[in-house]
Design a protein around this motif. Structure first.
Motif: not given
Length: 298
Positions: A109-115
Motif C-alpha cells: 500500500v505504501f508503494f502504491a500511495v508513493f507512486g
C-alpha cells in the motif's frame, strides 16, 4: 457513455502496468500462487493507475489541447467535464486503495500511495511543466507497479524489490525520451521542457544510450542475486543489448530521427514485456545454495 469513462483512464497504460504487476507478483510467489491475492493486487493497482490517469487528464487539459495526439481526449473536447472526471478518478482511487489495504499489506500500500503521489502531485502538477527532470521524477511512479506486486507477496522491501524499482525506473527514461523525440513538435507546442526540447535531440540520444546501457547491467542483478535463473538472463541479455544496438544506430549520419525514435520506443515495450514474463516463469532455477546465500529471495 461507458466508452468515455473507460477512455479517460488510458487503458493502454493500465494494460502495460498489469503485465509488470503480474511479473513482480509471480517473481515473489515462486510458483506458490495465491489466486485471490493476485486478483486483488491486479485489480487494486489497476484502479489506482486508472485513477491517476484520469486526474492527470484533468490537470493537463491546458497543454493537451496544444498537442496533436492529446487534443481529442474527452477532458479536452468537453465530452467529459472536469468535475465529472475528478469524481470518476476519486472513486476509482478509493476503490483501488481499499482493495490493496484489505487484501495486501502496508508495504504494498505504501508503494502504491508513493507512486500515486509522485505521479499526480509531484509530476503532473509541477515537474512536468517546469523542469527537465520531470521525466526522472515520473519514472519513479512508473517503476512502482512491479514493486507493489512483489511486496504484496513478500510483505517486505528486500533486495529483489529494490532491483525491480531501479530496473523499471531506468527503463522509463529511454522509453520516455524516445516518445519526446518523435513527438518533438507536440512537446514544443505545449512548452513542456522534456530533454529533447529543452537541451536538444543530440543530448537526448546520449542519455538514451547511457540509460539503456545501465539498465542492461541492472537487469542482470536479478539472476546474480538468485531471484531468477539463466533463462531470464538469456532473455534479458538478448533483448536489452539488442535495444542498446538499436539506440546506437541513432548516431548514424542522415538517419530518420523520428523513425529511429519510434523503433526505440516500440522495442522498449517488447523488452519490458519479455522481461516481465521471463521473471514470472523462471523461478525454478533457485538452488539450495543460492537460497542459503540470499535468504531474502524467498
Amino acid at each position: 457513455m461507458f466508452r468515455r469513462y473507460l477512455k479517460v483512464t488510458k487503458p493502454g497504460i493500465i494494460m502495460g502496468n498489469l503485465i509488470s504487476v503480474a511479473g513482480g507478483f509471480l517473481l515473489a510467489s515462486r510458483g506458490d500462487i495465491d489466486g485471490w491475492l493476485m486478483l486483488a493486487t491486479l485489480a487494486g493497482l489497476s484502479l489506482v493507475v486508472a485513477s491517476g490517469c484520469v486526474i492527470n487528464n484533468v490537470i493537463d487539459r491546458d497543454i493537451d489541447i496544444r498537442m496533436a495526439r492529446t487534443r481529442t481526449r474527452v477532458t479536452v473536447t468537453g465530452e467529459m467535464s472536469a468535475t465529472t472526471a475528478l469524481l470518476h478518478g476519486t472513486v476509482l482511487g478509493l476503490l483501488g486503495f481499499a482493495l490493496l489495504m484489505v487484501f495486501t499489506n502496508w508495504i504494498a500500500v505504501f508503494f502504491a500511495v508513493f507512486g500515486y503521489v509522485i505521479y499526480v502531485g509531484v509530476y503532473s502538477l509541477y515537474m512536468k511543466r517546469r523542469s527537465v527532470y520531470g521525466t526522472f521524477i515520473g519514472s519513479l511512479s512508473g517503476a512502482v507497479p512491479p514493486v507493489v506486486g512483489y511486496c504484496a507477496v513478500s510483505a517486505q522491501f528486500d533486495v529483489g524489490a529494490l532491483i525491480l524499482l531501479v530496473m523499471f525506473s531506468l527503463w522509463q527514461m529511454p522509453h520516455s525520451y524516445a516518445i519526446a523525440i518523435f513527438r518533438y513538435k507536440d512537446y514544443q507546442a505545449a512548452r513542456i521542457p522534456v530533454l529533447p526540447v529543452a537541451q536538444g535531440i543530440d543530448k537526448a540520444k546520449h542519455h538514451i544510450v547511457l540509460y539503456i546501457a545501465v539498465y542492461a547491467l541492472v537487469v542482470m542483478l536479478l539472476t546474480i542475486g538468485g531471484y531468477t535463473g539463466m533463462a531470464f538472463l538469456a532473455v534479458a541479455c538478448t533483448t536489452s543489448f539488442w535495444w542498446l544496438l538499436m539506440a546506437l544506430r541513432g548516431y548514424r549520419r542522415n538517419i530518420d530521427i523520428s523513425g529511429w525514435a519510434r523503433q526505440v520506443f516500440a522495442f522498449s515495450i517488447v523488452n519490458i514485456t519479455a522481461l516481465s514474463i521471463a521473471m514470472a516463469v523462471d523461478y525454478q532455477s533457485l538452488t539450495p545454495q543460492l537460497l542459503a546465500i540470499y535468504p531474502n529471495s524467498l
